[in-house]
Motif scaffolding. Structure first.
Motif, PDB file in Angstrom:
ATOM      1  N   THR A  46       5.804  -9.455  -9.680  1.00 60.89           N
ATOM      2  CA  THR A  46       6.709  -8.388 -10.095  1.00 60.89           C
ATOM      3  C   THR A  46       6.606  -7.149  -9.211  1.00 60.89           C
ATOM      4  O   THR A  46       7.481  -6.279  -9.266  1.00 60.89           O
ATOM      5  N   VAL A  47       5.548  -7.059  -8.410  1.00 59.56           N
ATOM      6  CA  VAL A  47       5.362  -5.878  -7.556  1.00 59.56           C
ATOM      7  C   VAL A  47       6.135  -6.075  -6.255  1.00 59.56           C
ATOM      8  O   VAL A  47       5.887  -7.046  -5.527  1.00 59.56           O
ATOM      9  N   PRO A  48       7.044  -5.177  -5.911  1.00 53.65           N
ATOM     10  CA  PRO A  48       7.796  -5.302  -4.655  1.00 53.65           C
ATOM     11  C   PRO A  48       6.855  -5.235  -3.454  1.00 53.65           C
ATOM     12  O   PRO A  48       5.812  -4.568  -3.509  1.00 53.65           O
ATOM     13  N   PRO A  49       7.191  -5.919  -2.376  1.00 54.53           N
ATOM     14  CA  PRO A  49       6.300  -5.951  -1.204  1.00 54.53           C
ATOM     15  C   PRO A  49       5.968  -4.562  -0.663  1.00 54.53           C
ATOM     16  O   PRO A  49       4.843  -4.339  -0.193  1.00 54.53           O
TER      17      PRO A  49
ATOM     18  N   VAL B  71      -1.392   4.864 -11.433  1.00 56.79           N
ATOM     19  CA  VAL B  71      -0.487   5.306 -10.375  1.00 56.79           C
ATOM     20  C   VAL B  71       0.903   4.770 -10.682  1.00 56.79           C
ATOM     21  O   VAL B  71       1.077   3.573 -10.954  1.00 56.79           O
ATOM     22  N   GLU B  72       1.875   5.684 -10.651  1.00 57.92           N
ATOM     23  CA  GLU B  72       3.275   5.307 -10.835  1.00 57.92           C
ATOM     24  C   GLU B  72       4.008   5.580  -9.532  1.00 57.92           C
ATOM     25  O   GLU B  72       3.969   6.689  -9.016  1.00 57.92           O
ATOM     26  N   ALA B  73       4.650   4.552  -9.013  1.00 57.03           N
ATOM     27  CA  ALA B  73       5.401   4.667  -7.780  1.00 57.03           C
ATOM     28  C   ALA B  73       6.847   5.048  -8.093  1.00 57.03           C
ATOM     29  O   ALA B  73       7.341   4.784  -9.210  1.00 57.03           O
TER      30      ALA B  73
ATOM     31  N   THR C 284       2.719  -3.565 -13.074  1.00 56.65           N
ATOM     32  CA  THR C 284       4.164  -3.698 -13.286  1.00 56.65           C
ATOM     33  C   THR C 284       4.848  -3.473 -11.948  1.00 56.65           C
ATOM     34  O   THR C 284       4.189  -3.232 -10.930  1.00 56.65           O
ATOM     35  N   ALA C 285       6.160  -3.515 -11.965  1.00 56.84           N
ATOM     36  CA  ALA C 285       6.902  -3.328 -10.724  1.00 56.84           C
ATOM     37  C   ALA C 285       6.746  -1.911 -10.167  1.00 56.84           C
ATOM     38  O   ALA C 285       6.858  -1.692  -8.955  1.00 56.84           O
ATOM     39  N   THR C 286       6.455  -0.944 -11.044  1.00 60.14           N
ATOM     40  CA  THR C 286       6.397   0.452 -10.603  1.00 60.14           C
ATOM     41  C   THR C 286       5.063   1.133 -10.885  1.00 60.14           C
ATOM     42  O   THR C 286       4.904   2.321 -10.589  1.00 60.14           O
ATOM     43  N   SER C 287       4.095   0.434 -11.461  1.00 62.23           N
ATOM     44  CA  SER C 287       2.844   1.105 -11.812  1.00 62.23           C
ATOM     45  C   SER C 287       1.671   0.141 -11.760  1.00 62.23           C
ATOM     46  O   SER C 287       1.839  -1.082 -11.854  1.00 62.23           O
ATOM     47  N   VAL C 288       0.492   0.713 -11.619  1.00 63.62           N
ATOM     48  CA  VAL C 288      -0.759  -0.024 -11.706  1.00 63.62           C
ATOM     49  C   VAL C 288      -1.759   0.865 -12.434  1.00 63.62           C
ATOM     50  O   VAL C 288      -1.821   2.070 -12.205  1.00 63.62           O
ATOM     51  N   GLU C 289      -2.519   0.257 -13.334  1.00 62.85           N
ATOM     52  CA  GLU C 289      -3.508   1.012 -14.100  1.00 62.85           C
ATOM     53  C   GLU C 289      -4.810   0.226 -14.136  1.00 62.85           C
ATOM     54  O   GLU C 289      -4.823  -0.974 -14.414  1.00 62.85           O
ATOM     55  N   VAL C 290      -5.914   0.923 -13.865  1.00 64.27           N
ATOM     56  CA  VAL C 290      -7.260   0.372 -13.970  1.00 64.27           C
ATOM     57  C   VAL C 290      -7.959   1.126 -15.093  1.00 64.27           C
ATOM     58  O   VAL C 290      -8.163   2.337 -14.996  1.00 64.27           O
TER      59      VAL C 290
ATOM     60  N   THR D 221      -4.679  -6.245   0.999  1.00 66.61           N
ATOM     61  CA  THR D 221      -3.558  -6.892   0.338  1.00 66.61           C
ATOM     62  C   THR D 221      -3.813  -6.907  -1.159  1.00 66.61           C
ATOM     63  O   THR D 221      -4.981  -6.882  -1.595  1.00 66.61           O
ATOM     64  N   LEU D 222      -2.761  -6.964  -1.927  1.00 63.81           N
ATOM     65  CA  LEU D 222      -2.915  -6.963  -3.376  1.00 63.81           C
ATOM     66  C   LEU D 222      -3.610  -8.237  -3.844  1.00 63.81           C
ATOM     67  O   LEU D 222      -4.482  -8.196  -4.715  1.00 63.81           O
TER      68      LEU D 222
END
Length: 358
Positions: free
Chosen positions: A271-274, A354-356, A305-311, A244-245
């Motif tokens: 902000t991240v959709p399920p 990663v961009e969704a 963000t709602a459409t991306s995650v960056e590490v 899980t996030l």
């Protein structure tokens, strides 16, 4: 780790045995002022002081707090009984009693005990007739110096223990990450193969019209066996792949802390959709694990963000290579319709983004 703990215990024991020099110095004072039965009584009392002190050391190593304080009280009483026999020389025992008490209390109380112990070494010889004030300053310095030595050693031992715990936590989390990686690869490899076998065996059974009944029965058996095996594989690895996030944010923060990396992670993920949270959780797990294992970074930043995650980290600018888990993550992201980008960050470090799909 056990070897390091053993070395710390030996150092602690050697320091403790070194402090037995103070009862020996008191014995010299007993011999200076006492003769006959009083001399024997003084030596026996100092043997009792030494025995109490060794008991305190053992109680401290075993975390037996009640025994520790009882032995300390007994040592203090024996020191008082030695006072008429050793005169001012008994005050050197304060260099054992005061640091032992200060080591088990809070900071301000410990400082007050050390100050009072040092002051007593100066004031008591002045107040007791027949006692020499010449060694008073030496005894006061001995109390302060021994207390500082015990404090410094205690801090070092605590830091070493925390370091061992941090290393154990890093090893545990790394092992957990590797286990999850193996489970994912096992699921992908066997799952795809068994699915193909199930589909093809079902198709072969339907196409084998007019075949002997035994052949049809065997083909049906193969299909059922493939389905059961696929279900067993999925059941076996499902417990390892449940991410899980929220859980990965908490796990990442703890893993970075244990590795000595400053964690700049978001505290909210609303902000991240399920439907994207599981994918982003996998990205976060892979990214943070690579930072700890490969980057040698001081800081790790995660942006959601709602459409991306960056590490992103500020390490040496390298990450795990092909076959390290990024390949599997790339396939997972592609299956979800997203885009994975991994490479050097500016001005230094490494970035996994990663961009969704919108």
């Amino acid at each position: 780790m056990e070897e390091s703990r053993g070395r710390d215990e030996w150092r602690r024991l050697l320091l403790s045995l070194g402090m037995l020099c103070y009862p020996f110095l008191t014995a010299v004072g007993v011999a200076q002022y006492t003769r006959g039965p009083g001399l024997v009584a003084g030596y026996l009392l100092l043997v009792g002081v030494s025995a109490c002190y060794l008991g305190i050391v053992v109680a401290s190593m075993r975390s037996a707090s009640r025994a520790y304080w009882w032995l300390l009280a007994g040592m203090t009483v024996l020191a008082v009984l030695v006072a008429p026999l050793a005169h001012e020389n008994v005050l050197i025992l304060a260099a054992v009693i005061v640091p032992s008490a200060a080591a088990r209390v809070s900071g301000r109380t410990a400082v007050a005990l050390v100050v009072l112990g040092a002051a007593a070494c100066v004031v008591v010889p002045m107040a007791v007739p027949g006692w020499s004030t010449d060694p008073a300053g030496y005894f006061a310095v001995a109390v302060v110096f021994t207390a500082l030595l015990v404090h410094a050693f205690s801090r070092t031992a605590t830091a070493n223990q925390q370091l061992r715990e941090a290393r154990a936590e890093v090893a545990r989390l790394a092992s957990e990450a590797e286990r999850n990686r193996i489970a994912r690869d096992l699921h992908d490899l066997l799952g795809h193969s068994l699915t193909a076998i199930t589909v093809k065996s079902g198709l072969a059974r339907r196409l084998a019209v007019g075949a002997p009944p035994a052949a049809l029965a065997e083909m049906e058996s193969v299909e059922q066996l493939a389905r059961r095996t696929l279900a067993d594989v999925r059941a076996a690895v499902s417990g390892y792949q449940d991410v899980t996030l929220a859980g990965e944010l908490a796990r990442g923060r703890e893993l970075l802390r244990a590795a000595g990396v400053t964690a700049d992670l978001p505290t909210a993920y609303d902000t991240v959709p399920p439907e994207r949270q599981e994918l982003f959780a996998w990205v976060l797990r892979e990214g943070v694990t690579n930072v700890v294992r490969h980057a040698r970074a001081d800081r790790c930043t995660v942006e959601l963000t709602a459409t991306s995650v960056e590490v992103r980290d500020d390490g040496v600018g390298g990450s795990a290579g092909a076959g390290s888990g990024l390949t599997g993550l790339r396939a997972r992201v592609a299956a979800a319709g997203g885009v994975l980008t991994a490479g050097p960050a500016s001005p230094r470090g490494w970035s996994l983004r990663v961009e969704a799909p919108a």
